[in-house]
Design a protein around this motif. Structure first.
Motif, PDB file in Angstrom:
ATOM      1  N   ASP A   1      -7.316   6.712  -5.548  1.00  0.00           N
ATOM      2  CA  ASP A   1      -6.395   5.808  -6.231  1.00  0.00           C
ATOM      3  C   ASP A   1      -5.351   5.331  -5.227  1.00  0.00           C
ATOM      4  N   LEU A   2      -5.413   4.076  -4.848  1.00  0.00           N
ATOM      5  CA  LEU A   2      -4.490   3.561  -3.835  1.00  0.00           C
ATOM      6  C   LEU A   2      -3.055   3.550  -4.326  1.00  0.00           C
ATOM      7  N   VAL A   3      -2.849   3.302  -5.604  1.00  0.00           N
ATOM      8  CA  VAL A   3      -1.488   3.167  -6.136  1.00  0.00           C
ATOM      9  C   VAL A   3      -0.764   4.507  -6.153  1.00  0.00           C
ATOM     10  N   THR A   4      -1.472   5.577  -6.473  1.00  0.00           N
ATOM     11  CA  THR A   4      -0.839   6.904  -6.488  1.00  0.00           C
ATOM     12  C   THR A   4      -1.063   7.649  -5.173  1.00  0.00           C
ATOM     13  N   GLY A   5      -2.049   7.226  -4.416  1.00  0.00           N
ATOM     14  CA  GLY A   5      -2.386   7.913  -3.167  1.00  0.00           C
ATOM     15  C   GLY A   5      -3.378   9.039  -3.345  1.00  0.00           C
ATOM     16  N   ARG A   6      -3.842   9.262  -4.586  1.00  0.00           N
ATOM     17  CA  ARG A   6      -4.768  10.361  -4.856  1.00  0.00           C
ATOM     18  C   ARG A   6      -6.059  10.206  -4.064  1.00  0.00           C
ATOM     19  N   GLY A   7      -6.425  11.240  -3.325  1.00  0.00           N
ATOM     20  CA  GLY A   7      -7.680  11.264  -2.606  1.00  0.00           C
ATOM     21  C   GLY A   7      -7.678  10.588  -1.249  1.00  0.00           C
TER      22      GLY A   7
ATOM     23  N   THR B   1       2.716  -3.237  -2.789  1.00  0.00           N
ATOM     24  CA  THR B   1       3.680  -2.378  -2.111  1.00  0.00           C
ATOM     25  C   THR B   1       3.188  -0.934  -2.096  1.00  0.00           C
ATOM     26  N   ASN B   2       2.849  -0.414  -3.274  1.00  0.00           N
ATOM     27  CA  ASN B   2       2.435   0.986  -3.365  1.00  0.00           C
ATOM     28  C   ASN B   2       1.117   1.239  -2.638  1.00  0.00           C
ATOM     29  N   ALA B   3       0.118   0.378  -2.888  1.00  0.00           N
ATOM     30  CA  ALA B   3      -1.194   0.593  -2.291  1.00  0.00           C
ATOM     31  C   ALA B   3      -1.132   0.525  -0.774  1.00  0.00           C
TER      32      ALA B   3
ATOM     33  N   LEU C   1      -1.788   3.558   1.869  1.00  0.00           N
ATOM     34  CA  LEU C   1      -2.862   3.446   2.855  1.00  0.00           C
ATOM     35  C   LEU C   1      -2.340   3.668   4.270  1.00  0.00           C
ATOM     36  N   LEU C   2      -1.202   3.049   4.572  1.00  0.00           N
ATOM     37  CA  LEU C   2      -0.643   3.169   5.918  1.00  0.00           C
ATOM     38  C   LEU C   2      -0.155   4.594   6.206  1.00  0.00           C
TER      39      LEU C   2
ATOM     40  N   VAL D   1       4.166  -9.480   0.472  1.00  0.00           N
ATOM     41  CA  VAL D   1       4.706  -8.127   0.633  1.00  0.00           C
ATOM     42  C   VAL D   1       3.710  -7.255   1.396  1.00  0.00           C
ATOM     43  N   GLN D   2       2.446  -7.365   1.048  1.00  0.00           N
ATOM     44  CA  GLN D   2       1.420  -6.589   1.738  1.00  0.00           C
ATOM     45  C   GLN D   2       1.414  -6.903   3.237  1.00  0.00           C
ATOM     46  N   GLU D   3       1.442  -8.185   3.573  1.00  0.00           N
ATOM     47  CA  GLU D   3       1.435  -8.573   4.982  1.00  0.00           C
ATOM     48  C   GLU D   3       2.634  -7.970   5.720  1.00  0.00           C
ATOM     49  N   ASP D   4       3.802  -8.002   5.086  1.00  0.00           N
ATOM     50  CA  ASP D   4       5.007  -7.466   5.723  1.00  0.00           C
ATOM     51  C   ASP D   4       4.878  -5.960   5.937  1.00  0.00           C
ATOM     52  N   GLU D   5       4.335  -5.266   4.948  1.00  0.00           N
ATOM     53  CA  GLU D   5       4.130  -3.815   5.089  1.00  0.00           C
ATOM     54  C   GLU D   5       3.184  -3.520   6.252  1.00  0.00           C
TER      55      GLU D   5
END
Length: 249
Positions: free
Chosen positions: A37-43, A73-75, A79-80, A112-116
């Motif tokens: 889960d990218l939003v929570t970071g699970r796994g 933002t969260n995903a 990931l990073l 926002v994704q690009e900036d992150e």
């Protein structure tokens, strides 16, 4: 190379996974169906072990600026962060052509994704592409009401999802390059013409109703701000060729 594909079961992601495997890479697909889960970071920590490159094609279907910004933002941060912990050497992200001209809805999230990604501490590459051919039947389904289909006034240069996927795998193989040339399809089209062709091909008897979308997103659709600039990369397959190909499949 060991490559992780975020959104590996989606429209572009499934092609990225297939092409990378065809080229001999070891591929890990990251999606909720596969326990990530990218939003929570699970796994994520487990999935990114020994991964050298992440290709992020994950997305969200929304017109809400807040939902888009929150998701990307969260995903992206997750990931990073997991990528840095795992020693990922290259982060490749797919974005959208022209979003600087339409800072709302999904496009605000992609900005926002690009900036992150630029400030995430991992060497990076960003590829912006136009809408995929698959966008047309998806939009017909989403905007149909009985015998009517509401079609925003929009100029676009649709591109084959598989060609976008191939460009992303090329980018992964080339190493970090920052922002690389945008990618669009071979022809500038009006969305209503593409919808009409799709309806005819699928024998759907619906009447097209023009829709005026307000705000910066609608303005960008109408004035051609989402068309790639001269010098951008150009795909080969036209929308009509894509329609014929899926009919033959």
């Amino acid at each position: 190379m060991r490559i992780a594909v975020a959104g590996g079961t989606g429209t572009v992601g499934r092609h990225v996974v297939a092409i990378a495997k065809e080229r001999g890479h070891e591929v890990i697909s990251l999606s909720r169906a596969e326990g990530v889960d990218l939003v929570t970071g699970r796994g994520l920590d487990q999935a990114l072990q020994d991964v050298e490159t992440v290709i992020d094609v994950a997305g969200i279907g929304t017109m809400s600026t807040k939902k888009a910004v929150d998701f990307f933002t969260n995903a992206t941060q997750n990931l990073l962060a997991a990528g840095k912990k795992a020693g990922v050497k290259h982060h490749v992200a797919l974005s959208i052509v022209g979003i600087d001209n339409a800072n709302s809805g999904l496009y605000a999230g992609k900005l926002v994704q690009e900036d992150e990604v630029r400030h995430g501490g991992i060497p990076w590459t960003i590829l912006r592409s136009t809408q995929f051919h698959e966008f047309v039947p998806m939009s017909v389904k989403a905007t149909s009401l009985g015998p009517l289909v509401f079609v925003p006034t929009m100029f676009t240069r649709p591109v084959a999802a598989r060609e976008v996927a191939a460009a992303l795998v090329d980018a992964a193989e080339a190493g970090p390059k920052g922002r690389i040339p945008d990618l669009g399809g071979p022809r500038t089209e009006r969305l209503k013409d593409l919808v009409a062709a799709c309806l005819a091909r699928t024998r759907q008897k619906k009447r097209i109703v023009p829709l005026h979308v307000p705000g910066p997103m609608g303005k960008a659709w109408r004035n051609g701000a989402l068309i790639p600039a001269p010098g951008s990369a150009v795909g080969r397959q036209t929308f009509l060729e894509w329609l014929e190909a899926i009919d033959a499949a």
